[in-house]
Design an enzyme around this catalytic site. Sequence first.
Site, PDB file in Angstrom:
ATOM      1  N   SER A 318       0.874  -1.268  -0.117  1.00  0.00           N
ATOM      2  CA  SER A 318       0.059  -0.172  -0.084  1.00  0.00           C
ATOM      3  C   SER A 318       1.202   1.212  -0.006  1.00  0.00           C
ATOM      4  O   SER A 318       2.078   1.249   0.462  1.00  0.00           O
ATOM      5  CB  SER A 318      -0.927   0.004   1.227  1.00  0.00           C
ATOM      6  OG  SER A 318      -0.033   0.211   2.470  1.00  0.00           O
ATOM      7  N   ASP A 319       0.242   2.456  -0.536  1.00  0.00           N
ATOM      8  CA  ASP A 319       1.060   3.521  -0.437  1.00  0.00           C
ATOM      9  C   ASP A 319       0.776   3.980   1.290  1.00  0.00           C
ATOM     10  O   ASP A 319      -0.208   3.363   1.896  1.00  0.00           O
ATOM     11  CB  ASP A 319       0.426   4.722  -1.210  1.00  0.00           C
ATOM     12  CG  ASP A 319       1.530   5.848  -1.401  1.00  0.00           C
ATOM     13  OD1 ASP A 319       2.686   6.027  -0.569  1.00  0.00           O
ATOM     14  OD2 ASP A 319       1.488   6.772  -2.410  1.00  0.00           O
ATOM     15  N   LEU A 320       1.541   4.848   1.700  1.00  0.00           N
ATOM     16  CA  LEU A 320       1.761   5.267   3.150  1.00  0.00           C
ATOM     17  C   LEU A 320       0.371   5.546   3.626  1.00  0.00           C
ATOM     18  O   LEU A 320      -0.333   6.502   3.132  1.00  0.00           O
ATOM     19  CB  LEU A 320       2.746   6.400   3.474  1.00  0.00           C
ATOM     20  CG  LEU A 320       2.913   6.513   4.987  1.00  0.00           C
ATOM     21  CD1 LEU A 320       3.323   5.601   5.681  1.00  0.00           C
ATOM     22  CD2 LEU A 320       3.907   7.783   5.049  1.00  0.00           C
TER      23      LEU A 320
END
Length: 789
Positions: A318-320
């Site tokens: 996932s992106d942050l």
Amino acid sequence: MILKYTFIGLVFLIGLFTNAAGQQTGLPYQDKTLDTDTRINDLIGRMTLEEKVGQLSTLLGWEMYDNSGDLATYSEVLEKAVRERHIGSLWATLRADPWTQKTLANGLDPEQAAHATNAIQEFVINHTRLGIPLILAEEAPHGHMAIGATVFPTSIGQSSTWNPELIREMAKVIAKETRLQGGHIGYGPVLDLAREPRWSRVEETYGEDPYLNSRMGIAMVTGFQGSDLMSGENVASTLKHFAAYGVPEGGHNGFGLSVGLRELHQSYFPPFRAAILAGAKSIMTSYNSIDGIPSTANPYLFRKVLREDWGFKGFVVSDLGSISGLRGSHRVAGSGEEAASLAIRAGVDADLGGNGFDRNLIAAVKKGWVGSAMLDEAVANVLRLKFEMGLFENPFVDPEKAKREVRKPEHVQLARQVAQASITLLKNEGNLLPLNKDIRKVAVIGPNAHNIYNQLGDYTAPQPESNVVTVLEGLQQKLGVDRVEYVKGVAIRDTTEQDIEAAVAAARAAEVAVVVLGGSSARDFSIQHEDTGAARVSQSENEIVSDMESGEGYDRMSLDLMGHQLKLLQAIQATGTPVVLVLIKGRPLLLNWPAGHIPSILEAWYPGQEGGNAIADVLFGDYNPAGRLPVSVPLSVGQLPVYYNYKVPSKHDYVEASAEPLYAFGHGLSYTTFDYQDLQVEVKGNAQDPAVSVQFTVTNSGQMEGDEVVQLYIRDLVSSTVSPVKQLVRFERASIPVGESKIFSFILGKEDLQLMDMEMNWVVEPGDFELMVGASSRDIRLKEKFELR
């Protein structure tokens, strides 16, 4: 030190006893002679639910070391995270910038970094039940984002080289500098299409075209990963951001978009597919939603397209904070457990930030929302890279080697080469450039003439001033200090900071004025940040006005030069002194007035630490520029979106102005001239199995050796679904001596001529095509029609 770490690792892995942490040794997953799947299955079979979920957590890494003593070691934060959360990965452990609050004073140099990552790995291996080493992911789009690493041009400048082989060599250096300090994954390349210049992250992309992005993406992936991930000098590549992240509505970072499935497959997916087929080991979700479905919760993207259609075997991260964002920003989940379930069911394997899965995923599994087989699949995808990199056998690095080989002279020289190759000559009226080295006086003016951080772009660590050569310093080295006068004149944004009168006086006293304007992605410690690390724009009247107008989070409403920059340029032009405009920036800006009044314009984007030397080389003819635009430069924001390969019908002009961009995709001039002739097209096969042979000759008809970037475009004249007015299918950059000719040859196949039909099938349709050969998407020199039967 390294002997100590290696000895510990070997004892742990091949010893036939139980150590102090209660670890058994000699188990199948510890046997390097077994195949990877056997080792993975054995290890997963021994793990608890909490240990499995922990392997999917990637925590913020810069809190995990302590360098308050003589030797960097692990921190109490790491001890707690390992003990309570069984973590499997860290992100940005060596990152230094205003967000992490790591500076040259309290951050880590390469030798210290290697000691710190060794200490972190030693603690995790020797103080956990199963002794699973960590994966350390690092930001590395234009250099490892760590103190002491080499800083290359940002991605938009890299693609301006139109030289994938050079970018592959650059990627090899970035990978080596990252791996020597203990990193295993390099975040990059960013493969988003940049068709929205108001968006803050254009500088991180390779531009607007799927084919150019694909070639650059392949170069980065193969340069990062090499042929052996166990080499100790290669890292795995994480592709960003899947999918269609670079065209948010209104230019707002992370906003949704509505785009057709056919357009996704034909324009936005190809760069990612090319990089996956080149072997990329990891891919990151994007913050946006597509047609109402957040990417981080979209099984069509990750289970259907990525794994089923493309055969991807790596892991999805996932992106942050994007898993938590399913509940917070997107509001498609009512609880943390539901958000975790949506993400893992969509095919997300790893949680960047560590707060999306963790206890939420544990609870979801216990409630039966996520099956054990699905959890084990995610864990296996993450563990596979650890085995493929040989981390169970050799998790440590050599601090002395890191000290010796990070940012060595050869790497700095390569940074200069990439910067030289990226510089694009937009205009050169009257052949003002190159300048004569016998020139008596040069005035160097502007906010980006002597500002190291404005030259480097976002995702850059703090730099000693001696590491970066500014434009002023590059010219001083070329001519001597006495022949160069510098006046800043104005700031990028702050309208209270100006000394235009002094700049005008300097210009009047000089034979030529080099005016360095543009933008900045330079963060400073006064800037606030979102939880995701994006810079937060503030409208507070009392806040200090930074130069930052680009970089993650800094979306624009207009594309004008900010502050009093245009006013400064107009005042310098009014002196009558010949003016060269040098642009250092992260996105296309409106250049209508400069294009109409300034004789010579150079586009440098963010050229990296050697940018000043490279620009000076080009200004004085020691390097003949051959960069080409990877994005279109608009006349007005009212034209947006403006990109060369839009779908037919052809655009008509507006009431106020042309519908064409000011500078077209692929544009770039040279100090010499090139003639194109003798186009030959031969068609073999048919629409089911086409092979179109293309050959033509280019002659250097000017007075200087130079590189030409030949560009080959295709137009499908009659198609069952609407197709682009033209599409880049091949390019090549080659040096041609004065008076000599070079024959260029290409063969086009099925993927170059196909489209997605009404039933969503990839097909090559029989019929007529037009082939166009030129020096840009607008400067077409040769044309030929051919028929596929």
